[in-house]
Design a protein around this motif. Structure first.
Motif, PDB file in Angstrom:
ATOM      1  N   MET A  13       1.978   0.943  32.047  1.00  0.00           N
ATOM      2  CA  MET A  13       3.073   1.530  31.267  1.00  0.00           C
ATOM      3  C   MET A  13       4.425   1.071  31.801  1.00  0.00           C
ATOM      4  SD  MET A  13       3.246   3.120  28.579  1.00  0.00           S
ATOM      5  CE  MET A  13       2.102   4.373  28.045  1.00  0.00           C
ATOM      6  N   ASN A  14       4.506   0.975  33.147  1.00  0.00           N
ATOM      7  CA  ASN A  14       5.770   0.544  33.740  1.00  0.00           C
ATOM      8  C   ASN A  14       6.112  -0.894  33.374  1.00  0.00           C
ATOM      9  OD1 ASN A  14       7.954   1.285  35.138  1.00  0.00           O
ATOM     10  ND2 ASN A  14       6.882   1.696  37.057  1.00  0.00           N
ATOM     11  N   ILE A  15       5.066  -1.730  33.328  1.00  0.00           N
ATOM     12  CA  ILE A  15       5.287  -3.136  32.962  1.00  0.00           C
ATOM     13  C   ILE A  15       5.827  -3.238  31.541  1.00  0.00           C
ATOM     14  CG2 ILE A  15       4.073  -5.290  32.533  1.00  0.00           C
ATOM     15  CD1 ILE A  15       2.298  -4.655  34.867  1.00  0.00           C
ATOM     16  N   LEU A  16       5.323  -2.372  30.653  1.00  0.00           N
ATOM     17  CA  LEU A  16       5.773  -2.389  29.261  1.00  0.00           C
ATOM     18  C   LEU A  16       7.255  -2.047  29.169  1.00  0.00           C
ATOM     19  CD1 LEU A  16       4.115  -3.244  26.982  1.00  0.00           C
ATOM     20  CD2 LEU A  16       3.613  -0.906  26.421  1.00  0.00           C
ATOM     21  N   TRP A  17       7.667  -1.032  29.965  1.00  0.00           N
ATOM     22  CA  TRP A  17       9.103  -0.707  29.975  1.00  0.00           C
ATOM     23  C   TRP A  17       9.926  -1.896  30.437  1.00  0.00           C
ATOM     24  CZ3 TRP A  17      11.165   2.922  27.390  1.00  0.00           C
ATOM     25  CH2 TRP A  17      10.493   4.130  27.175  1.00  0.00           C
ATOM     26  N   ASN A  18       9.431  -2.582  31.493  1.00  0.00           N
ATOM     27  CA  ASN A  18      10.173  -3.738  31.993  1.00  0.00           C
ATOM     28  C   ASN A  18      10.266  -4.840  30.951  1.00  0.00           C
ATOM     29  OD1 ASN A  18      10.698  -2.569  34.382  1.00  0.00           O
ATOM     30  ND2 ASN A  18       8.997  -3.505  35.480  1.00  0.00           N
ATOM     31  N   ILE A  19       9.152  -5.030  30.195  1.00  0.00           N
ATOM     32  CA  ILE A  19       9.177  -6.071  29.156  1.00  0.00           C
ATOM     33  C   ILE A  19      10.212  -5.740  28.091  1.00  0.00           C
ATOM     34  CG2 ILE A  19       7.838  -7.064  27.283  1.00  0.00           C
ATOM     35  CD1 ILE A  19       5.417  -6.958  29.078  1.00  0.00           C
ATOM     36  N   ILE A  20      10.239  -4.447  27.684  1.00  0.00           N
ATOM     37  CA  ILE A  20      11.203  -4.043  26.650  1.00  0.00           C
ATOM     38  C   ILE A  20      12.631  -4.285  27.124  1.00  0.00           C
ATOM     39  CG2 ILE A  20      12.146  -2.020  25.498  1.00  0.00           C
ATOM     40  CD1 ILE A  20       9.285  -0.954  25.370  1.00  0.00           C
ATOM     41  N   LEU A  21      12.944  -3.843  28.342  1.00  0.00           N
ATOM     42  CA  LEU A  21      14.308  -4.022  28.844  1.00  0.00           C
ATOM     43  C   LEU A  21      14.641  -5.498  29.031  1.00  0.00           C
ATOM     44  CD1 LEU A  21      14.567  -1.070  31.333  1.00  0.00           C
ATOM     45  CD2 LEU A  21      15.621  -1.309  29.124  1.00  0.00           C
ATOM     46  N   LEU A  22      13.631  -6.297  29.415  1.00  0.00           N
ATOM     47  CA  LEU A  22      13.869  -7.739  29.593  1.00  0.00           C
ATOM     48  C   LEU A  22      14.192  -8.400  28.259  1.00  0.00           C
ATOM     49  CD1 LEU A  22      13.678 -10.102  31.677  1.00  0.00           C
ATOM     50  CD2 LEU A  22      11.430 -10.503  30.735  1.00  0.00           C
ATOM     51  N   LEU A  23      13.442  -8.033  27.206  1.00  0.00           N
ATOM     52  CA  LEU A  23      13.701  -8.639  25.887  1.00  0.00           C
ATOM     53  C   LEU A  23      15.109  -8.300  25.408  1.00  0.00           C
ATOM     54  CD1 LEU A  23      10.347  -8.115  23.992  1.00  0.00           C
ATOM     55  CD2 LEU A  23      11.415 -10.257  24.550  1.00  0.00           C
ATOM     56  N   ILE A  24      15.494  -7.023  25.571  1.00  0.00           N
ATOM     57  CA  ILE A  24      16.832  -6.637  25.119  1.00  0.00           C
ATOM     58  C   ILE A  24      17.898  -7.366  25.925  1.00  0.00           C
ATOM     59  CG2 ILE A  24      18.379  -4.683  24.843  1.00  0.00           C
ATOM     60  CD1 ILE A  24      16.070  -2.954  24.280  1.00  0.00           C
ATOM     61  N   SER A  25      17.653  -7.535  27.231  1.00  0.00           N
ATOM     62  CA  SER A  25      18.642  -8.235  28.057  1.00  0.00           C
ATOM     63  C   SER A  25      18.752  -9.696  27.657  1.00  0.00           C
ATOM     64  CB  SER A  25      18.262  -8.132  29.525  1.00  0.00           C
ATOM     65  OG  SER A  25      18.044  -6.789  29.864  1.00  0.00           O
ATOM     66  N   LEU A  26      17.607 -10.328  27.302  1.00  0.00           N
ATOM     67  CA  LEU A  26      17.667 -11.730  26.875  1.00  0.00           C
ATOM     68  C   LEU A  26      18.475 -11.863  25.583  1.00  0.00           C
ATOM     69  CD1 LEU A  26      14.121 -13.122  27.652  1.00  0.00           C
ATOM     70  CD2 LEU A  26      16.275 -13.722  28.700  1.00  0.00           C
ATOM     71  N   GLY A  27      18.284 -10.923  24.652  1.00  0.00           N
ATOM     72  CA  GLY A  27      19.092 -10.944  23.434  1.00  0.00           C
ATOM     73  C   GLY A  27      20.565 -10.793  23.739  1.00  0.00           C
ATOM     74  N   PHE A  28      20.872  -9.922  24.698  1.00  0.00           N
ATOM     75  CA  PHE A  28      22.265  -9.730  25.121  1.00  0.00           C
ATOM     76  C   PHE A  28      22.846 -11.025  25.669  1.00  0.00           C
ATOM     77  CE2 PHE A  28      25.596  -8.479  27.966  1.00  0.00           C
ATOM     78  CZ  PHE A  28      26.230  -7.466  27.281  1.00  0.00           C
ATOM     79  N   ILE A  29      22.045 -11.737  26.492  1.00  0.00           N
ATOM     80  CA  ILE A  29      22.547 -12.979  27.094  1.00  0.00           C
ATOM     81  C   ILE A  29      22.809 -14.032  26.021  1.00  0.00           C
ATOM     82  CG2 ILE A  29      21.888 -14.885  28.588  1.00  0.00           C
ATOM     83  CD1 ILE A  29      20.505 -12.850  30.368  1.00  0.00           C
ATOM     84  N   CYS A  30      21.880 -14.139  25.035  1.00  0.00           N
ATOM     85  CA  CYS A  30      22.078 -15.109  23.954  1.00  0.00           C
ATOM     86  C   CYS A  30      23.363 -14.810  23.185  1.00  0.00           C
ATOM     87  CB  CYS A  30      20.893 -15.079  22.998  1.00  0.00           C
ATOM     88  SG  CYS A  30      19.378 -15.715  23.674  1.00  0.00           S
ATOM     89  N   ALA A  31      23.585 -13.531  22.854  1.00  0.00           N
ATOM     90  CA  ALA A  31      24.793 -13.164  22.112  1.00  0.00           C
ATOM     91  C   ALA A  31      26.032 -13.448  22.947  1.00  0.00           C
ATOM     92  CB  ALA A  31      24.743 -11.691  21.717  1.00  0.00           C
ATOM     93  N   ILE A  87      26.362 -15.829  25.214  1.00  0.00           N
ATOM     94  CA  ILE A  87      26.617 -17.280  25.218  1.00  0.00           C
ATOM     95  C   ILE A  87      27.336 -17.687  23.939  1.00  0.00           C
ATOM     96  CG2 ILE A  87      25.496 -19.524  25.138  1.00  0.00           C
ATOM     97  CD1 ILE A  87      23.351 -18.399  26.953  1.00  0.00           C
ATOM     98  N   ARG A  88      26.915 -17.097  22.801  1.00  0.00           N
ATOM     99  CA  ARG A  88      27.591 -17.417  21.550  1.00  0.00           C
ATOM    100  C   ARG A  88      29.032 -16.912  21.577  1.00  0.00           C
ATOM    101  NH1 ARG A  88      27.631 -21.227  18.792  1.00  0.00           N
ATOM    102  NH2 ARG A  88      25.381 -21.242  18.535  1.00  0.00           N
ATOM    103  N   LEU A  89      29.266 -15.773  22.196  1.00  0.00           N
ATOM    104  CA  LEU A  89      30.639 -15.254  22.307  1.00  0.00           C
ATOM    105  C   LEU A  89      31.507 -16.203  23.118  1.00  0.00           C
ATOM    106  CD1 LEU A  89      32.608 -12.839  21.949  1.00  0.00           C
ATOM    107  CD2 LEU A  89      31.794 -12.002  24.109  1.00  0.00           C
TER     108      LEU A  89
END
Lengths: 85, 139
Positions: free
Chosen positions: A1-19, A21-23
């Motif tokens: 369950m903990n790994i799943l939380w980490n995956i979710i937060l990692l995906l959101i952080s990657l989206g943040f980083i992509c946005a 870079i575009r900024l």
């Protein structure tokens, strides 16, 4: 369950980083405005995930305020862009 | 059972938000970028908020979540429309693979007016902008 939380937060952080870079890269001002809009939406999602993860109900109010301010900011930027020509 | 549902909704929402980020980074044109972010971002945050409502399972949280989702669903298309309109009028070039530009011969740059008939070609040209360069000093 903990790994799943980490995956979710990692995906959101990657989206943040992509946005972010575009900024930084641009190339036009409307691109940056769209990137800012997406960044605030992503921040809203991050806040809600955090609220669920640590059982903090009060953080949902922050999400409401962020949604309101994001829309106003985007409209203000668009108004500025149309008047700038 | 409910735990699995919450985690699934959150995972789908996170994947959609990640796809919105990839879309804004990889799409070639501001209008295509907007089509990626407006839809994927809205649906991703909506799924995450639904998962939060299921997790807390109180009446006050449900009202708040429904209010946020309704507000996002109302304002995200409006914001995308306004920014797209401002970008087109500002002269941001379209992707070179664009097939159709319906406004091309009907929009006059001098007074922002739209015409149903065609207007003289010296007036219709939207000036092609150079990329914004913030390195030089403003006058």
């Amino acid at each position: 369950m903990n790994i799943l939380w980490n995956i979710i937060l990692l995906l959101i952080s990657l989206g943040f980083i992509c946005a972010f870079i575009r900024l930084l890269r641009g190339p036009y001002l409307p691109d940056r405005v769209v990137a800012l809009d997406l960044i605030s939406v992503i921040a809203m999602g991050f806040i809600v995930v955090y609220a669920v993860r640590f059982n903090q109900v009060n953080f949902l109010d922050v999400a409401i305020i962020l949604a309101l301010i994001t829309f106003l900011g985007t409209v203000a930027f668009a108004y500025y862009l149309e008047r700038r020509i | 059972m409910q735990e699995i549902l919450i985690m699934l909704l959150m995972l789908f929402g996170a994947v959609l938000i990640f796809l919105a980020g990839v879309g804004i980074l990889r799409m070639p044109d501001i209008f295509l970028r907007m089509s990626a972010t407006a839809k994927a971002g809205t649906l991703g945050v909506g799924l995450i908020l639904t998962a939060a409502a299921l997790h807390f399972n109180e009446f006050g949280i449900y009202t708040r979540v429904v209010a946020i989702i309704c507000f996002i669903l109302l304002t995200a298309p409006i914001a995308a429309h306004i920014i797209g309109r401002a970008a087109y009028f500002d002269g941001v070039p379209l992707w070179e693979g664009t097939i159709q530009d319906d406004l091309k011969k009907h929009y006059r740059i001098s007074d922002h007016a739209l015409y149903s008939g065609e207007i003289p070609p010296e007036e219709i040209l939207v000036p092609q902008k150079e990329a914004d360069d913030f390195s030089e000093e403003p006058e």
